[in-house]
Design a protein around this motif. Structure first.
Motif, mmCIF file in Angstrom:
data_model
loop_
_atom_site.group_PDB
_atom_site.id
_atom_site.type_symbol
_atom_site.label_atom_id
_atom_site.label_comp_id
_atom_site.label_asym_id
_atom_site.label_seq_id
_atom_site.Cartn_x
_atom_site.Cartn_y
_atom_site.Cartn_z
ATOM 1 N N UNK A 89 0.727 -1.221 0.046
ATOM 2 C CA UNK A 89 0.081 0.151 -0.027
ATOM 3 C C UNK A 89 0.823 1.313 -0.139
ATOM 4 N N UNK A 90 0.338 2.309 -0.754
ATOM 5 C CA UNK A 90 1.130 3.649 -0.909
ATOM 6 C C UNK A 90 0.086 4.537 -0.548
ATOM 7 N N UNK A 91 0.571 5.426 0.666
ATOM 8 C CA UNK A 91 -0.329 6.590 0.854
ATOM 9 C C UNK A 91 -0.021 7.830 -0.120
ATOM 10 N N UNK A 92 -1.059 8.306 -0.880
ATOM 11 C CA UNK A 92 -1.016 9.206 -1.890
ATOM 12 C C UNK A 92 -1.216 10.588 -1.280
ATOM 13 N N UNK A 93 -0.107 11.468 -1.232
ATOM 14 C CA UNK A 93 -0.215 12.757 -0.649
ATOM 15 C C UNK A 93 -0.131 13.882 -1.985
ATOM 16 N N UNK A 94 -0.352 15.061 -1.491
ATOM 17 C CA UNK A 94 -0.380 16.007 -2.615
ATOM 18 C C UNK A 94 0.957 16.058 -3.244
ATOM 19 N N UNK A 95 2.018 15.687 -2.628
ATOM 20 C CA UNK A 95 3.268 15.956 -3.334
ATOM 21 C C UNK A 95 3.729 14.910 -4.045
ATOM 22 N N UNK A 96 2.860 13.564 -3.881
ATOM 23 C CA UNK A 96 3.344 12.365 -4.590
ATOM 24 C C UNK A 96 3.297 12.558 -6.088
ATOM 25 N N UNK A 97 4.480 11.987 -6.695
ATOM 26 C CA UNK A 97 4.462 11.990 -8.183
ATOM 27 C C UNK A 97 3.508 11.037 -8.844
ATOM 28 N N UNK A 107 -8.019 -1.232 1.843
ATOM 29 C CA UNK A 107 -9.237 -0.647 2.674
ATOM 30 C C UNK A 107 -8.521 -1.130 4.260
ATOM 31 N N UNK A 108 -7.996 -2.403 4.425
ATOM 32 C CA UNK A 108 -7.706 -2.584 5.858
ATOM 33 C C UNK A 108 -6.593 -1.759 6.554
ATOM 34 N N UNK A 109 -5.546 -1.362 5.615
ATOM 35 C CA UNK A 109 -4.524 -0.376 5.832
ATOM 36 C C UNK A 109 -4.934 1.045 6.198
ATOM 37 N N UNK A 110 -6.057 1.391 5.515
ATOM 38 C CA UNK A 110 -6.883 2.792 5.919
ATOM 39 C C UNK A 110 -7.431 2.550 7.288
#
Length: 315
Positions: free
Chosen positions: A91-99, A128-131
């Protein structure tokens, strides 16, 4: 390929489509009968998907739902496969500065426009589970995943392109269908993107402003009226975007790219000073090399408040 040739190819592919149809029915039956495990979750999961391949307008629906549920003081998480991105493990958390090249354009657009907690994973159930475990969200929205039956869901929403609907009515690869049209009888809501149809919820993408990529300044829809511009679209159906620009009086030179295209700076070097206007999905992929000529068309989804309220009662 002309229409006659394409039609012939589609008919030649029908035997493969038949196999695809049978396998998809068997797969769904194995999940429904408990032969394959369905992962259960502690919070409600809302799936926004479709029964066809290609763009139907799912992501604007997801953004609208996120914004609405946030207004109800819910902590919202979003999961996506991250199509078009290079991330392929865990899993990858996507943030505003993610490419965008890492996450894919649609998850990044959702994160940038909503501040929701966005997680990508080819295994949606794990995302889902990680969230839930890492971010204690109150509700999860899945961008696509109607056919990801290993992931339990509280609400299913199918989005239909009101113009193209189901194409030639054939299954992959001869046509666009992932599942039978009868599958729509089993979902909670059907959203028709672009048209009104009995039994379906009408939704319309409504342009709001032109936004400058560098400054973030917003300009009214008549700002470029009668001006020549470069229209840029790397989406499933770019003509819809180009037609919208034309409706606002722009003289558009069209530059259509493939869906989820990863831009390079030289793709948008046109050796003139005309405005370069793109979609929001293109914007998140062009931020790193944006120049003063670049704008994107900001849109909002106009959809029934009654639908949003009814959805909330199901969670």
């Amino acid at each position: 390929m002309d229409l006659n040739t394409r039609g012939l190819v589609n008919y030649l592919l029908l035997p493969i489509s038949g196999i695809f149809y049978v396998l998809s029915k068997i797969r769904r039956t194995l999940y429904r009968t408990g032969f394959f495990r369905i992962n259960q979750f502690e919070v409600p999961v809302v799936v926004v998907g479709n029964i066809t391949v290609g763009g139907s307008g799912k992501t604007p629906v997801v953004i609208k739902l996120v914004e609405y549920l946030q207004q109800q003081d819910m902590k919202v998480g979003v999961v996506s496969r991250g199509y078009g991105g290079s991330h392929d493990s865990g899993s990858l958390l996507v943030e505003v500065n993610t490419k965008a090249s890492l996450s894919g354009d649609e998850p990044l657009l959702i994160a940038a426009q909503t501040d929701a907690i966005v997680m990508i994973n080819k295994n949606r159930s794990q995302a889902v589970q990680d969230l839930i475990s890492q971010h204690q969200v109150d509700v999860v929205i899945s961008d696509d995943g109607l056919q990801h039956y290993a992931m339990d869901r509280t609400v299913e929403i199918a989005v239909i392109d009101g113009n193209r609907r189901f194409g030639n009515g054939f299954f992959l690869p001869a046509g666009p269908l992932r599942e039978s049209q009868s599958r729509l009888k089993q979902v909670d809501f059907i959203i028709n993107n672009g048209y009104m149809s009995p039994g379906e919820i009408s939704a319309q993408l409504m342009p709001t402003t032109f936004t400058h990529l560098l400054s973030g300044d917003e300009f009214p829809l008549n700002h470029f009226s009668a001006q020549y511009c470069h229209g840029v679209a790397g989406i499933g159906h770019p003509d819809r975007f180009f037609n919208t620009l034309t409706e606002f009086g722009l003289q558009v030179e069209k530059h259509a790219f493939t869906d989820h295209y990863q831009y390079r700076s030289d793709d948008l070097e046109f050796n003139d000073n005309h405005p370069i206007i793109m979609t929001a999905k293109d914007w998140v992929k062009c931020r790193d090399f944006a120049n003063d000529q670049m704008y994107y068309l900001k849109v909002d989804l106009d959809i029934s408040k009654d639908f949003l309220n009814e959805l909330y009662t199901k969670l």
